[in-house]
Design a protein around this motif. Structure first.
Motif, PDB file in Angstrom:
ATOM      1  N   ASP A 405      39.679-123.231 -44.381  1.00 33.63           N
ATOM      2  CA  ASP A 405      38.476-123.939 -44.023  1.00 33.63           C
ATOM      3  C   ASP A 405      37.383-123.229 -44.279  1.00 33.63           C
ATOM      4  O   ASP A 405      37.358-122.994 -42.245  1.00 33.63           O
ATOM      5  CB  ASP A 405      38.807-125.552 -43.335  1.00 33.63           C
ATOM      6  N   ASN A 407      33.934-122.881 -43.806  1.00 34.58           N
ATOM      7  CA  ASN A 407      32.968-122.846 -43.631  1.00 34.58           C
ATOM      8  C   ASN A 407      33.219-123.734 -41.924  1.00 34.58           C
ATOM      9  O   ASN A 407      31.823-122.561 -41.124  1.00 34.58           O
ATOM     10  CB  ASN A 407      32.499-124.608 -43.534  1.00 34.58           C
ATOM     11  N   ASN A 408      33.754-123.762 -41.501  1.00 27.38           N
ATOM     12  CA  ASN A 408      34.697-124.219 -39.766  1.00 27.38           C
ATOM     13  C   ASN A 408      35.259-122.924 -39.743  1.00 27.38           C
ATOM     14  O   ASN A 408      35.883-123.201 -38.287  1.00 27.38           O
ATOM     15  CB  ASN A 408      34.932-125.383 -39.728  1.00 27.38           C
ATOM     16  N   ARG A 410      38.878-122.700 -40.026  1.00 23.73           N
ATOM     17  CA  ARG A 410      40.082-123.876 -38.879  1.00 23.73           C
ATOM     18  C   ARG A 410      41.090-123.875 -40.608  1.00 23.73           C
ATOM     19  O   ARG A 410      40.862-123.840 -41.540  1.00 23.73           O
ATOM     20  CB  ARG A 410      39.659-125.024 -38.421  1.00 23.73           C
ATOM     21  N   VAL A 469      33.614-128.370 -48.121  1.00 22.31           N
ATOM     22  CA  VAL A 469      33.931-127.028 -47.823  1.00 22.31           C
ATOM     23  C   VAL A 469      34.326-125.815 -48.557  1.00 22.31           C
ATOM     24  O   VAL A 469      35.245-126.223 -50.004  1.00 22.31           O
ATOM     25  CB  VAL A 469      34.476-126.559 -46.300  1.00 22.31           C
TER      26      VAL A 469
END
Length: 535
Positions: A405, A407-408, A410, A469
């Motif tokens: 991911d 965007n985050n 993770r 995302v």
């Protein structure tokens, strides 16, 4: 009738998989439940927008595995991997007796090897095949090991000493400028310095018992084994102990700041590069000293043997430099951030101080909502990346890449839900989520990487408030939980501020086809979805 037939097929397949898995030493649940015909499921593909994003210098301290050596890649230039490490005292030393004499100082660091390929001969000797070595076999390089003059703090004063101190890939000059004295590995054997190479031979030590005269032989697997300057360690360590510099680890780390490993070309040799677990390394100092024993008025002095061990378990940093003067020109010319609107034609993944690929799914307006409204049952969703075989013809392809991911910063849900493991080779765990290199049966060259992102797509379709995302794609050395944590860029920008730790460990690179229309249809990156329609 369709549902009954479908359930029967699933039960049969699950039974076969269960029985087959009993003979496996690792769990492979869900690996290929859907075969080539996918049980007559429907298949649809969607375009994927992908572009390149360079990282620049990135945090590289306290990695589980670090590169050492020189690697020249036609696509990504020449990478020189140096290394800095603190050393620790497993036991403090507060007393040294009189007349100490250093017998030997040996630095040992084990290499990775493929245990499945080890051959034991009739005489008890072993033949090893090294693992995680890239470049020409036994290529010579100049290795210099120095006492480091750079103090590596545990915590960052900028944070009020509340956060761990970060060190970055571009700090080689900082370490090189403050290295102490001459190199320590000054043995007359050139294979330990000016003509160093990663030797696959086992180490053999033969000794004879002084009383029984029995000869014993100890064999150890291959590893770096360097004789260090005895006089230097007599002054720095033995005399330092007498002066109280080995009384605590804190005092010692300030006094002796560690080791700095510097790699250089040796003549016209191209060099090669190895992945090494430096934290398994140690310096063993063997010395003897006087022992005074007094009985009544009689004092007897005997010589006794002693050992001091320095472990390489302190703070470490991977120090990387890239040279594009003769290779990697196209990669070097790429912008820091690629075409975020239309995507790039090729995706350049490079570990270390390198680049990631950023992927965007369902880019057509309204596309995602149309699929949500369809009520499809998602059976499997895949991303398959095709390697540019022509570009990678003379390059070593990384054995694994990692999707996350973006965007985050993770893992995605499919990573967490994949409980498969491989006890023989932990790096091959999470086989359902995948990302391992697939090779051609004839040429043995890499062809594709595949990721199953079924649950990621299911969640995206099931929950209207789910965020679509962006996904990140990087080279990986390992994708265990510790390795997928994020490391900070030294100079973040509006597009990226961190990248997975796994990508920092492995300096290799690969060139993949992206999803633009210029890419041949059979090589083009697409999202594959297998689904069944509701009754």
């Amino acid at each position: 009738m369709y549902n009954n037939s479908f359930l029967k097929k699933i039960l049969v397949v699950l039974s076969i998989v269960f029985l087959y898995s009993c003979d496996k030493d690792y769990n492979e649940i869900g690996g290929d439940l859907i075969g080539e015909n996918n049980f007559d499921f429907n298949k649809v593909t969607y375009d994927v927008l992908g572009y390149n994003q360079k990282t620049g210098p990135i945090q590289s301290n306290n990695l589980e595995v670090n590169p050492l050596g020189i690697l020249n890649d036609p696509n990504f230039g020449e990478t020189t991997a140096n290394f800095g490490a603190q050393v620790n005292l497993p036991a403090t030393v507060t007393t040294i007796s009189t007349n100490p004499h250093v017998e030997s100082v040996v630095l040992t660091i084990p290499y990775y090897y493929d245990a499945s390929k080890t051959v034991t001969k009739a005489d008890g000797s072993n033949v090893y095949i090294l693992d995680s070595i890239y470049g020409p076999e036994k290529a010579q390089m100049k290795l210099s090991v120095y006492e480091s003059g750079y103090y590596m703090r545990d915590t960052d004063p900028v944070s009020g000493f509340q956060q761990p101190q970060k060190y970055f890939t571009d700090q080689n000059t900082d370490f090189n400028n403050v290295k102490v004295s001459n190199r320590l590995n000054d043995d007359s054997n050139a294979s330990q310095n000016d003509a160093f190479f990663f030797d696959p031979a086992e180490h053999v030590v033969t000794s004879t018992d002084s009383i029984t005269k029995v000869v014993s032989t100890v064999r150890t697997p291959p590893g770096m084994q360097l004789n260090l300057n005895k006089g230097y360690f007599k002054t720095r360590i033995i005399d330092g102990a007498i002066a109280g510099k080995l009384a605590t680890n804190d005092i010692f780390k300030e006094y002796f700041r560690g080791l700095y490993f510097k790699m250089e070309k040796s003549g016209n040799n191209p060099g090669n590069l190895a992945m090494i677990n430096f934290k398994a390394g140690k310096i063993t100092i063997k010395y003897n000293e006087d022992l005074s024993t007094t009985t009544g008025t009689t004092t007897v002095i005997t010589r006794v043997k002693k050992t001091i061990v320095l472990n390489m378990t302190g703070n470490t940093v991977s120090l990387l430099s890239n040279n594009f003067s003769t290779s990697g020109l196209a990669y070097n010319a790429l912008p820091i951030t690629g075409n975020t609107t239309d995507g790039d034609d090729k995706l350049y993944l490079k570990g270390g101080e390198g680049s990631v690929a950023v992927l965007s799914l369902f880019n057509t307006p309204g596309q995602l909502q149309i699929i949500r409204n369809s009520g499809w049952l998602i059976n499997e969703a895949n991303l398959v990346f095709h390697i540019d075989a022509a570009a990678m013809a003379n390059s070593a392809a990384p054995q694994r890449i990692y999707l996350y991911d973006f965007n985050n910063n993770r893992p995605i849900v499919d990573y967490y839900l994949d409980g498969t493991s491989n006890t023989a080779n932990p790096k091959k765990s999470k086989l359902v989520f995948d990302g391992n290199l697939n090779t051609d049966a004839v040429t043995k060259k890499g062809t594709t990487y595949k990721f199953r992102i079924t649950n990621h797509i299911r969640n995206l379709l099931k929950y209207a408030d789910s965020t679509n995302v962006k996904l990140g794609l990087v080279v990986a050395e390992d994708i265990n939980v510790n390795s997928v944590a994020s490391y900070k860029l030294k100079t973040p920008n509006a597009f990226i501020s961190q990248a997975p730790k796994a990508s920092v460990m492995n300096p290799l690179g690969t060139v993949l086809f992206s999803g633009t229309s210029i890419v041949a249809e059979d090589k083009r990156l697409k999202l594959e979805i297998y689904y069944t329609k509701p009754n």
